[in-house]
Write a protein that holds these residues in place. Structure first.
Motif, short mmCIF file in Angstrom:
data_model
loop_
_atom_site.label_atom_id
_atom_site.label_comp_id
_atom_site.label_asym_id
_atom_site.label_seq_id
_atom_site.Cartn_x
_atom_site.Cartn_y
_atom_site.Cartn_z
N GLY A 75 0.82 -1.21 0.00
CA GLY A 75 0.00 0.00 0.00
C GLY A 75 0.85 1.26 0.00
O GLY A 75 2.08 1.23 0.15
N HIS A 76 0.17 2.40 -0.15
CA HIS A 76 0.89 3.68 -0.21
C HIS A 76 1.59 3.97 1.11
O HIS A 76 2.78 4.32 1.14
N ALA A 77 0.88 3.79 2.23
CA ALA A 77 1.50 4.02 3.53
C ALA A 77 2.60 3.00 3.78
O ALA A 77 3.64 3.32 4.37
N GLY A 78 2.39 1.76 3.36
CA GLY A 78 3.41 0.73 3.56
C GLY A 78 4.70 1.04 2.83
O GLY A 78 5.80 0.81 3.36
N ARG A 79 4.59 1.57 1.61
CA ARG A 79 5.81 1.93 0.87
C ARG A 79 6.56 3.06 1.56
O ARG A 79 7.81 3.07 1.60
N ILE A 80 5.81 4.01 2.13
CA ILE A 80 6.47 5.11 2.84
C ILE A 80 7.18 4.58 4.08
O ILE A 80 8.32 4.97 4.38
N ILE A 81 6.53 3.68 4.82
CA ILE A 81 7.14 3.12 6.03
C ILE A 81 8.40 2.34 5.67
O ILE A 81 9.43 2.44 6.35
N HIS A 82 8.32 1.55 4.61
CA HIS A 82 9.50 0.78 4.18
C HIS A 82 10.64 1.72 3.82
O HIS A 82 11.82 1.47 4.16
N LYS A 83 10.32 2.82 3.19
CA LYS A 83 11.36 3.79 2.81
C LYS A 83 11.98 4.43 4.06
O LYS A 83 13.19 4.70 4.09
N LEU A 84 11.16 4.65 5.09
CA LEU A 84 11.68 5.21 6.34
C LEU A 84 12.75 4.28 6.93
O LEU A 84 13.82 4.73 7.35
N PHE A 85 12.47 2.98 6.94
CA PHE A 85 13.43 2.03 7.51
C PHE A 85 14.67 1.90 6.62
O PHE A 85 15.80 1.80 7.13
N VAL A 86 14.46 1.89 5.34
CA VAL A 86 15.61 1.77 4.44
C VAL A 86 16.53 2.97 4.59
O VAL A 86 17.76 2.83 4.66
N ASN A 87 15.95 4.15 4.66
CA ASN A 87 16.78 5.35 4.80
C ASN A 87 17.51 5.39 6.13
O ASN A 87 18.64 5.88 6.22
N ALA A 88 16.86 4.91 7.16
CA ALA A 88 17.51 4.91 8.48
C ALA A 88 18.62 3.88 8.57
O ALA A 88 19.52 4.00 9.40
N GLN A 89 18.54 2.81 7.72
CA GLN A 89 19.56 1.76 7.70
C GLN A 89 19.75 1.12 9.07
O GLN A 89 20.87 0.75 9.45
N ARG A 90 18.63 1.06 9.78
CA ARG A 90 18.70 0.41 11.10
C ARG A 90 17.50 -0.52 11.26
O ARG A 90 16.76 -0.45 12.22
N VAL A 91 17.33 -1.40 10.29
CA VAL A 91 16.21 -2.32 10.35
C VAL A 91 16.53 -3.41 11.37
O VAL A 91 17.53 -4.10 11.27
N CYS A 92 15.70 -3.51 12.38
CA CYS A 92 15.91 -4.50 13.44
C CYS A 92 14.98 -5.68 13.19
O CYS A 92 13.77 -5.54 13.30
N GLU A 93 15.53 -6.80 12.83
CA GLU A 93 14.72 -7.96 12.53
C GLU A 93 14.72 -8.88 13.73
O GLU A 93 15.45 -9.86 13.80
N ILE A 94 13.90 -8.55 14.71
CA ILE A 94 13.83 -9.31 15.95
C ILE A 94 12.42 -9.89 16.08
O ILE A 94 11.44 -9.14 16.00
N PRO A 95 12.30 -11.21 16.26
CA PRO A 95 10.95 -11.77 16.48
C PRO A 95 10.43 -11.32 17.83
O PRO A 95 10.98 -11.68 18.86
#
Length: 937
Positions: free
Chosen positions: A889-909
């Motif tokens: 979705g539109h909001a989902g793409r923006i959120i994904h871009k926020l994480f990509v730009n921050a380069q601090r994606v925490c993949e923790i279950p």
């Protein structure tokens, strides 16, 4: 002797084992609490609907029990549900498994965003928690934990309670619970262990399934398939790539005095820091079956971009610093200061030697000495300004709390008429843009008892706030107030009206300081009108009346618009015999002794109506329609009368106290009536002067027509004639009207002693202003500051259109009107109002922060912009918001871009919920903690 003592030595202590121990008493108390709360037996409810844990209402009730001298609190948490008819069901459902064990299998409410931790971990709708009563206490030893668990198990078995009962162990911040749930032939233990570090083999789904199956100990081979719900949570904390939309104030420009006049009328708004600290993205796979996906240490199908459900929540900064909140809070702090203005600025220094100090100290004596210099050069204001120059000379420019440029800018903002060579002297001293009486803003300042938003008082409050925050703090406030009082003195001495104040008497709906300034303006108007009237009389040799009186009386013209009450126009005043002789010093009217003698007014009291009929009429305003005097048939004229004395609320209260102290005796009541009828006497004297030969009946016909009753009668000749007489109350013996009429002399209003001594009242107001401490001043102006803050919040909210904020603002206005409408409100209630203002400001700042981060203004399509704004609004109001379209979705793409730009994606279950549907338990792994409930027959 030895033989006698032997039997005593053989006596042994007998222990009574039937006495209850502390442990047994504790168990009994737990059972008693469960019985009182009616948690006995099976209580099945309807199946849980999706999302009910978040949208439903949770309630709790508590009790306190003790184990020896150690106190525990017992709390029952439960979801409020509609009552169901349980009659006749107990026998049928006697062997059904407990409700809690059924809730463990329900997958409709996995991952509730806002619930008790036990609700999130186990999906329970009802449970009881036993925890140490004091926050500092904790159950740390293993033996004590086992003792509590044994107590819980015995209590559940004795009472037949099927509600899970938990015991909190270790420190409370660890949120570690152990518990038990019992049913007919079945029991579920809730156990928990905390690990400092998660083993590598348990960081993926395969390892978790292995440990789950081994702990279950199911005898069936092969094991039935496992149902799985998985959620990964990603936290974004780095916002450095996004500019914070709040523009900070230019402090250098403020301090340098380069601020324009409009800047002092504006309030700052917004947060000084980003009010959004974190964004949490939860990617969820709600219903999976073992074998569909692969997730091990080598490969994983759990790609968050492909997750079917995305939900977002934001973490708000704790108590962000807000400009408007600081603006009001810092001003409120002044209310608690004790220093006077002299103590803050230092006492006035008049240490000049020789003639200069003599000029100041003997200022009043010089007024009475013959001197060739004009009197106006020795005015009080002139001397005060001279004194001010000397103070500045001693102090030095660098010691002045306020910079001269800043001070001049503020004074020009407060007194815009000072920009011209001569201050405005029009009759209307307020701006024309005052809101109409039916507008919301008008009603708001009435509710808050503050002042109109375009008034001088309102602007003064904003300037003092600005000075307190940016220009020297308390010393700057004291300095400006000192300059303000000097300006008031100057305007009084020079007959210059004060701008920014509505004309007329003080408005009792406003704050007391605003009333005082209006009173001073009334004094200036009266003095100015009197001075102008004297000049006109001197130059033209024509008798004039007060312009203010003429205008007032002109409004009352017409036979249908008359004074028809006993004393509505002058409820307050002094007795005509109670004026002090000192008032003669301030009496400034065109008294002419010879003219008084010529008119026979010295003998007016002794002369009857015939003698008074020969007097020359004076002080006539206009003829009263067709009315004539009853006895001589001359036309009845409306006289020019004095205006009633305006009063502020503190003077009204003071006068009420004086009148109340007179008591209920006949003498006290008579004196009270005389004190209240000074204006009546003045009007009677004006009426006698305008209508020579008149009687009391003539005055009543004009002043109170309802007290003159006319009836049609038949005379001796048989003709219908109107016959009138005074009302019954006017005929009462010792009637105050009759007494006042006999005392009144035929004196026109311009020669009467003033009902309103503007000189004395002005000096009282100026003295009142001069003795105000900064704390008193802040108390007076705080309603204006809160009024301004509420208007600013409403203005900013209108730009964002947040429904929850609208409701909060309405509640805030209602609360403020109740608190501020009464004198001397409590500090705690004022702090609550300021806290509400800060909260609303923070919410609006969060909305702007999220809009800036999600780029709502950059959307090209209007539909996408509306959806994004709705999404941002939900983030502010809801604990967790579902992202429509997930990562696509539109909001989902923006959120994904926020994480990509921050380069601090925490993949923790964050949560991995695994459910075996063939068994009656659901172990859960969350927040890197292992929790394995198991059952035993």
């Amino acid at each position: 002797m030895a033989a006698d003592s032997e039997p005593e030595s053989e006596v042994f202590e007998i222990t009574d084992f039937t006495t209850a121990s502390e442990w047994e008493r504790f168990i009994s108390k737990v059972e008693e609490v469960l019985n009182d709360w009616k948690l006995i037996g099976n209580s099945l409810g309807k199946p849980l609907e999706k999302g009910v844990f978040t949208s439903g209402t949770w309630e709790e009730k508590s009790d306190e029990i003790s184990f020896a001298d150690f106190k525990f609190s017992v709390t029952h948490h439960y979801l409020v549900q509609e009552s169901t008819d349980k009659e006749g069901k107990d026998e049928v459902l006697e062997d059904v498994i407990p409700q809690a064990m059924q809730d463990l299998l329900c997958m409709n409410n996995d991952f509730p965003p806002r619930a008790h931790c036990l609700v999130r971990w186990y999906g329970l709708r009802e449970f009881v928690v036993i925890a140490p009563a004091a926050n500092s206490d904790a159950v740390l030893s293993e033996s004590k934990c086992n003792l509590l668990l044994s107590s819980v198990s015995i209590a559940l078995g004795n009472t037949g309670c099927q509600v899970p009962l938990f015991v909190q162990i270790h420190h409370k911040w660890r949120r570690m619970y152990v518990g038990e749930c019992q049913g007919p032939g079945v029991r579920t233990d809730f156990e928990m262990v905390h690990l400092r570090k998660v083993p590598n083999q348990y960081t993926h789904l395969s390892g978790l399934l292995d440990i789950f199956k081994s702990k279950i100990g199911c005898p069936l081979t092969p094991l039935p398939p496992v149902s799985i719900a998985i959620r990964f949570t990603y936290v974004l904390q780095d916002w450095q790539q996004y500019f914070w939309p709040q523009q900070p104030p230019d402090i250098d420009a403020l301090v340098g005095g380069e601020v324009g006049g409009l800047e002092f009328g504006k309030l700052p708004f917004g947060a000084c820091e980003d009010p959004i600290s974190e964004l949490h993205l939860a990617t969820t796979w709600p219903h999976l079956t073992e074998g569909i996906i692969v997730d091990n240490d080598v490969y994983s199908d759990l790609d968050p971009i492909q997750a079917p459900h995305w939900s977002v929540r934001v973490r708000k900064a704790d108590n962000p610093q807000c400009l408007l909140g600081d603006f009001v809070t810092e001003f409120f702090k002044i209310c608690r200061r004790k220093e006077s203005t002299d103590e803050i600025l230092g006492r006035s220094t008049f240490e000049e030697e020789g003639r200069e100090i003599a000029d100041i100290t003997h200022a009043l004596s010089k007024l009475t000495e013959p001197a060739p210099v004009p009197i106006h050069k020795l005015s009080v204001s002139n001397m005060v300004h001279t004194a001010k120059k000397k103070i500045r000379k001693h102090r030095g420019v660098e010691e002045s709390p306020l910079n001269n440029d800043v001070l001049n800018t503020i004074l020009l903002f407060l007194f815009p008429d000072a920009a011209s060579e001569k201050p405005l002297d029009g009759t209307s001293s307020t701006d024309n843009n005052n809101p109409p009486s039916e507008s919301e803003e008008y009603n708001l300042y009435n509710q808050f008892k503050s002042a109109p938003s375009d008034s001088l008082t309102y602007k003064l409050a904003l300037c003092l706030c600005m000075i307190n925050l940016y220009h020297g703090g308390l010393k700057g406030v004291a300095h400006l107030w000192q300059e303000f009082v000097l300006e008031m003195r100057f305007r009084w001495e020079n007959n210059f009206l004060i701008p920014g104040l509505a004309s007329g008497p003080p408005d009792l709906r406003c704050c007391l300081l605003h009333q005082k300034l209006q009173m001073l303006n009334c004094c200036i108007e009266r003095k100015k009108a009197r001075d102008e009237g004297r000049k006109t009389n001197t130059s033209d040799n024509v008798t004039n009346t007060y312009p203010g009186d003429a205008g007032k009386a002109g409004d009352q013209l017409g036979p249908d618009n008359l004074k028809d009450t006993d004393k509505e126009k002058g409820e307050v005043g002094k007795s005509w015999d109670s004026w002090s002789d000192s008032e003669e010093e301030f009496f400034e009217c065109l008294s002419d002794t010879e003219e008084l003698k010529g008119n026979g007014q010295e003998g007016g009291k002794k002369g009857g109506p015939k003698e008074m009929a020969n007097l020359k009429p004076e002080g006539r305003l206009i003829q009263h329609g067709k009315l004539t005097l009853l006895h001589n048939g001359e036309p009845l004229y409306i006289p020019v009368t004095q205006e009633p004395a305006p009063m502020t609320e503190d003077l009204l209260e003071e006068q009420s106290e004086v009148l109340a102290k007179l008591g209920t005796s006949a003498e006290g009541a008579h004196l009270r009536a005389r004190m209240q009828s000074a204006c009546l006497l003045s009007d009677m004297e004006s009426f006698k002067a305008a209508n020579p030969g008149c009687f009391l009946e003539d005055f009543v016909r004009w002043y109170s027509p309802r007290d003159y009753i006319e009836e049609e009668t038949i005379d001796e000749k048989g003709n219908m004639v109107l016959k009138g007489e005074l009302s019954a109350r006017m005929k009462i013996p010792s009637n105050m009207w009759v007494e006042a009429w006999e005392t009144a002399k035929p004196i026109p209003a311009r020669r009467q002693r003033r009902l309103f001594d503007d000189t004395r009242e002005a000096e009282k107001v100026l003295h009142y202003l001069a003795v105000q401490k900064p704390a008193d001043l802040a108390r007076h102006l705080l309603p204006c500051v809160i009024h301004a803050a509420v208007l600013k919040v409403k203005e900013e909210e209108s730009l964002e259109n947040i429904s929850s904020v609208k409701k909060i603002i309405k509640q805030m206005i209602s609360h403020s009107s109740k608190v501020l409408h009464f004198p001397n409100p409590e500090d705690k209630k004022l702090e609550e109002i300021i806290h509400q203002i800060t909260n609303v400001e923070a919410i609006i700042a969060r909305a702007r922060s999220l809009k800036a981060k999600f780029g709502t203004e950059r959307c090209e399509q209007e539909e996408e912009k509306e959806d994004l704004e709705r999404f941002v609004s939900c983030l502010l109001e809801q604990p967790e918001v579902l992202v429509i379209g997930a990562g696509r979705g539109h909001a989902g793409r923006i959120i994904h871009k926020l994480f990509v730009n921050a380069q601090r994606v925490c993949e923790i279950p964050y949560y991995c919920i695994i459910v075996i549907q063939t068994l009656l338990s659901r172990p859960l792994l969350g927040e890197m903690l292992f929790r394995f409930p198991h059952m035993a027959d």
